[in-house]
Design an enzyme around this catalytic site. Structure first.
Site, mmCIF file in Angstrom:
data_model
loop_
_atom_site.group_PDB
_atom_site.id
_atom_site.type_symbol
_atom_site.label_atom_id
_atom_site.label_comp_id
_atom_site.label_asym_id
_atom_site.label_seq_id
_atom_site.Cartn_x
_atom_site.Cartn_y
_atom_site.Cartn_z
ATOM 1 N N LYS A 204 70.116 47.870 -16.898
ATOM 2 C CA LYS A 204 68.681 47.354 -17.218
ATOM 3 C C LYS A 204 67.354 47.657 -16.072
ATOM 4 O O LYS A 204 66.579 48.039 -16.067
ATOM 5 C CB LYS A 204 68.240 45.805 -17.622
ATOM 6 C CG LYS A 204 66.717 45.480 -17.980
ATOM 7 C CD LYS A 204 67.035 44.394 -18.585
ATOM 8 C CE LYS A 204 65.092 43.615 -18.768
ATOM 9 N NZ LYS A 204 65.412 42.467 -19.730
ATOM 10 N N GLU A 210 77.784 46.286 -8.760
ATOM 11 C CA GLU A 210 78.779 46.550 -9.549
ATOM 12 C C GLU A 210 78.639 47.982 -10.244
ATOM 13 O O GLU A 210 79.060 48.442 -10.239
ATOM 14 C CB GLU A 210 79.509 45.439 -10.244
ATOM 15 C CG GLU A 210 79.876 43.862 -9.691
ATOM 16 C CD GLU A 210 79.085 43.287 -9.973
ATOM 17 O OE1 GLU A 210 77.312 43.662 -10.455
ATOM 18 O OE2 GLU A 210 78.667 41.476 -9.896
ATOM 19 N N GLY A 265 69.097 41.147 -21.398
ATOM 20 C CA GLY A 265 70.749 41.487 -21.440
ATOM 21 C C GLY A 265 71.844 41.686 -22.206
ATOM 22 O O GLY A 265 71.909 42.132 -22.862
ATOM 23 N N ARG A 266 71.448 40.728 -22.473
ATOM 24 C CA ARG A 266 72.509 40.272 -23.309
ATOM 25 C C ARG A 266 72.305 39.847 -24.985
ATOM 26 O O ARG A 266 72.773 39.778 -26.184
ATOM 27 C CB ARG A 266 72.799 37.980 -23.355
ATOM 28 C CG ARG A 266 72.433 37.391 -22.985
ATOM 29 C CD ARG A 266 72.416 36.098 -22.666
ATOM 30 N NE ARG A 266 71.070 35.372 -21.795
ATOM 31 C CZ ARG A 266 70.246 35.061 -21.130
ATOM 32 N NH1 ARG A 266 70.764 36.043 -20.145
ATOM 33 N NH2 ARG A 266 69.554 34.295 -20.824
ATOM 34 N N GLU A 351 74.907 31.896 -21.343
ATOM 35 C CA GLU A 351 73.631 32.230 -20.186
ATOM 36 C C GLU A 351 72.762 31.901 -20.734
ATOM 37 O O GLU A 351 71.421 31.176 -20.237
ATOM 38 C CB GLU A 351 73.904 33.928 -20.147
ATOM 39 C CG GLU A 351 73.234 34.325 -19.019
ATOM 40 C CD GLU A 351 74.012 35.852 -18.521
ATOM 41 O OE1 GLU A 351 74.395 35.980 -17.645
ATOM 42 O OE2 GLU A 351 73.416 36.619 -19.647
ATOM 43 N N HIS A 382 99.454 29.994 -31.743
ATOM 44 C CA HIS A 382 101.069 29.550 -31.236
ATOM 45 C C HIS A 382 100.211 29.622 -29.289
ATOM 46 O O HIS A 382 101.817 29.003 -28.080
ATOM 47 C CB HIS A 382 101.998 31.084 -31.159
ATOM 48 C CG HIS A 382 102.065 31.338 -32.523
ATOM 49 N ND1 HIS A 382 103.289 30.377 -33.045
ATOM 50 C CD2 HIS A 382 101.145 31.651 -33.314
ATOM 51 C CE1 HIS A 382 103.576 31.263 -34.552
ATOM 52 N NE2 HIS A 382 102.258 31.371 -34.476
ATOM 53 N N LYS A 510 75.506 36.179 -6.397
ATOM 54 C CA LYS A 510 75.008 37.792 -5.648
ATOM 55 C C LYS A 510 74.413 37.339 -4.406
ATOM 56 O O LYS A 510 75.167 38.422 -4.151
ATOM 57 C CB LYS A 510 73.650 38.531 -6.802
ATOM 58 C CG LYS A 510 74.312 38.246 -8.188
ATOM 59 C CD LYS A 510 72.761 39.250 -8.585
ATOM 60 C CE LYS A 510 73.179 39.734 -10.309
ATOM 61 N NZ LYS A 510 72.152 40.047 -10.699
HETATM 62 C C1 G6Q Z 1 72.296 39.295 -19.447
HETATM 63 C C2 G6Q Z 1 72.214 39.310 -17.994
HETATM 64 C C3 G6Q Z 1 73.508 39.916 -16.984
HETATM 65 C C4 G6Q Z 1 72.764 41.615 -16.819
HETATM 66 C C5 G6Q Z 1 73.572 42.088 -15.579
HETATM 67 C C6 G6Q Z 1 73.323 43.201 -15.979
HETATM 68 O O1 G6Q Z 1 71.174 38.623 -20.122
HETATM 69 O O2 G6Q Z 1 70.524 39.115 -17.551
HETATM 70 O O3 G6Q Z 1 75.174 39.861 -17.605
HETATM 71 O O4 G6Q Z 1 72.862 42.243 -18.064
HETATM 72 O O5 G6Q Z 1 73.739 41.611 -14.835
HETATM 73 O O6 G6Q Z 1 72.506 43.282 -15.191
HETATM 74 P P1 G6Q Z 1 71.795 45.250 -15.330
HETATM 75 O O7 G6Q Z 1 71.548 45.668 -17.172
HETATM 76 O O8 G6Q Z 1 70.351 45.469 -14.934
HETATM 77 O O9 G6Q Z 1 73.095 45.982 -14.465
#
Ligand code: G6Q
Length: 544
Positions: A204, A210, A265-266, A351, A382, A510
């Protein structure tokens, strides 16, 4: 005490809990032959049975009072109408518009034409790749799609493509790389052919360390295997809201699929972040997934609170967290295809509602999101089910299963379902001392041997579970299931008066990682941290 915990609805529930704490589920079923009919209903292709919970009609009506006191119906409308309810980021939270049909006005313009525009572009792209019209630089059709993203840009599409694998095509295989641990990208790319591999860089913000590190390594891998700089345009696409950073990275604007800041994001798998889903399953299936979610949205927005699945599921969860003091909640899908669902829901719930201050910034004096965890059944039986049955804490659990298997073979699915159904019954009924004694006696045990073994054979029971059933795991039911949990999280957030759509909690670590990254390769010992962190950094430096 906060306004919430002092409120009449909260106080009434606290008093009622003292009554219900002594209730027996066995008794409740014995007393009411219609308990299942009363406490189960269906919506959007899903059935929810919440009768095996420590609730009575009165519990439900008090929980609904709490929801009304929090003005839940008005909040639901605010969500769907695109009001900026994510106040700390000054944004709307409009994942529902991504699968919606009616106009939605944000900042005085209708967002739906843009939503449809991106879906149409995704469709053209996905079908051209799947149909072999869009090919790699050497002229071969693509065989593998590698999605590079993390968190919200990974968990959703990964979970969905895993769940719906039988709907995919063997000629186009999806892969997911999220971890900055180089092992993941190295192992994923090993064995792939650069000429037939398509990369999606999904971020996003397009600033996530990463994802960018993995994307750079993917680019180097591609260039080292015969691809040229000019060929990158054919093999790399981006999904992002950040045009500038995407082009800086070297991906053409024409290869970028956009979305909007009002998609969290989520909550983003319904947007262009779902591109790997469309590629793997085809756009029709992706649209079916959206339709399933839309059916749940319509139910959530329109159904009366007492027959509203996300509302009821949310209230039941809250009942245990806030009035029984439970701190974890298990999600147990009895279907191997849903093996990533617990991880997905972990992010969605923890989150979103893992917050300690309310919307006005006051520290709350009540518990918010519990720890969400789980594994597919029957494997869990199990392993950790021992604690669910005989441990010292109550862990409410959601049991989720399809009636039909994606891969019917022999008696497997009947065995799976039998275990699924047996567990909720066993958790509820347990085994009394008398029953255990009778069983041991029938096995020929007596005297001291029986007395010694007896306490270990007792199951207290009364362990609450909710059951969610669907016909089969398919795009529509899965879409509805995900939307059910999204809205459940929203319901709880409204009552807890917290913002489920921000995530400031992920920032601190971070930033520190950036500083430590420099120190790991700098000369000399690290000295600027606490003694533990300095010691650990220096140990890593000495052993790298
Ligand atoms: C989701 C969070 C988080 C995010 C990641 C990736 O709601 O904000 O999981 O999706 O940190 O972020 P980017 O899509 O910006 O790389």
């Amino acid at each position: 005490m906060s306004r919430l915990t002092q409120s009449p609805a909260w106080q009434a529930l606290a008093a009622h809990q003292r009554q219900m704490a002594g209730a027996s589920l066995r008794e409740l079923f014995r007393e009411d032959a219609r308990r299942f009919e009363k406490f189960s209903f269906s919506a959007a292709g899903l059935v929810l049975d919440y009768s095996k919970n420590l609730v009575s009609g009165e519990t439900l009506s008090l929980l609904l009072d709490l929801a009304r006191q929090a003005q839940l119906p008005a909040w639901i409308e605010r969500l769907f109408r695109g009001e900026k309810i994510n106040a700390s980021e000054d944004r709307a939270a409009l994942h529902t518009a991504l699968r919606g049909e009616a106009p939605v006005i944000v900042d005085s313009h209708d967002v739906m034409p843009e939503v449809r525009g991106v879906l149409d572009r995704m469709e053209r792209f996905a079908e051209a790749v799947r149909g072999g019209e869009l090919r790699g630089h050497a002229g071969h059709p693509f065989t593998d799609v590698v999605n590079i993203g993390i968190g919200g840009s990974d968990l959703g599409p990964c979970m969905v493509t895993e769940a719906l694998k039988p709907f995919g095509t063997p000629s186009l295989k999806p892969h997911f790389v999220s971890n900055v641990d180089g092992s993941q990208i190295v192992q994923t790319l090993n064995g792939l052919n650069a000429e037939t591999t398509l990369f999606i860089v999904a971020s996003k913000t397009f600033t996530t360390q990463e994802t960018l590190a993995n994307a750079r390594s993917a680019r180097e891998w591609f260039l080292a295997r015969g691809g040229s700089e000019a060929d990158i345009a054919r093999h790399f696409v981006a999904v992002s809201t950040n045009r500038e950073e995407v082009t800086k990275f070297g991906i053409l604007e024409s290869n970028m699929f956009g979305f909007w800041d009002w998609v969290g994001g989520r909550y983003s798998l319904w947007s262009a972040v779902g591109l790997p889903i469309a590629l793997a399953l085809g756009m029709n299936r992706f649209r079916d997934l959206l339709a399933g979610a839309r059916a749940m949205d319509e139910h959530f927005r329109g159904a009366p609170l007492e027959q509203n699945m996300p509302v009821v599921l949310g209230l039941i969860g809250l009942w245990y967290v806030n009035f029984f003091g439970t701190r974890s909640h298990a999600v147990l899908p009895y279907d191997q295809s849903l093996h990533r669902l617990p991880a997905y829901l972990q992010q969605l719930e923890m989150e979103s509602n893992g917050k300690r201050v309310d919307r006005d910034g006051n520290v709350v004096d009540y518990a918010t999101a519990p720890v969400i965890w789980g594994e597919p059944g029957t494997n869990g039986q199990h392993a950790f089910f021992q604690l669910l049955h005989q441990g010292t804490q109550m862990v409410p659990a959601d049991f989720i299963a399809p009636c039909r298997s994606q891969h019917p073979i022999g008696e497997h699915h009947a065995m799976l379902l039998a275990n699924f159904l047996a567990q909720t019954e066993a958790l509820m009924n347990g085994k009394t001392e008398d029953e255990a004694r009778a069983e041991l006696t029938a096995q020929g045990l007596g005297g001291e041997a029986l007395a010694k073994l007896l306490p270990h054979k007792v199951f207290p029971g009364n362990r609450p579970t909710s059951t969610i059933l669907m016909g089969a795991v398919e795009p529509r039911t899965l879409g509805a299931l995900i939307a059910l949990y999204e809205h459940k999280v929203f319901v709880q957030s409204v009552i807890w008066n917290i913002n489920p759509f921000d995530q400031w909690g992920v920032e601190l670590g971070k930033k520190l990682a950036g500083k430590i990254l420099g120190e790991l390769s700098a000369q000399g010992a690290a000295t600027s941290h606490d003694a533990s962190s300095n010691g650990l950094i220096n140990f890593c430096k000495a052993h790298r």
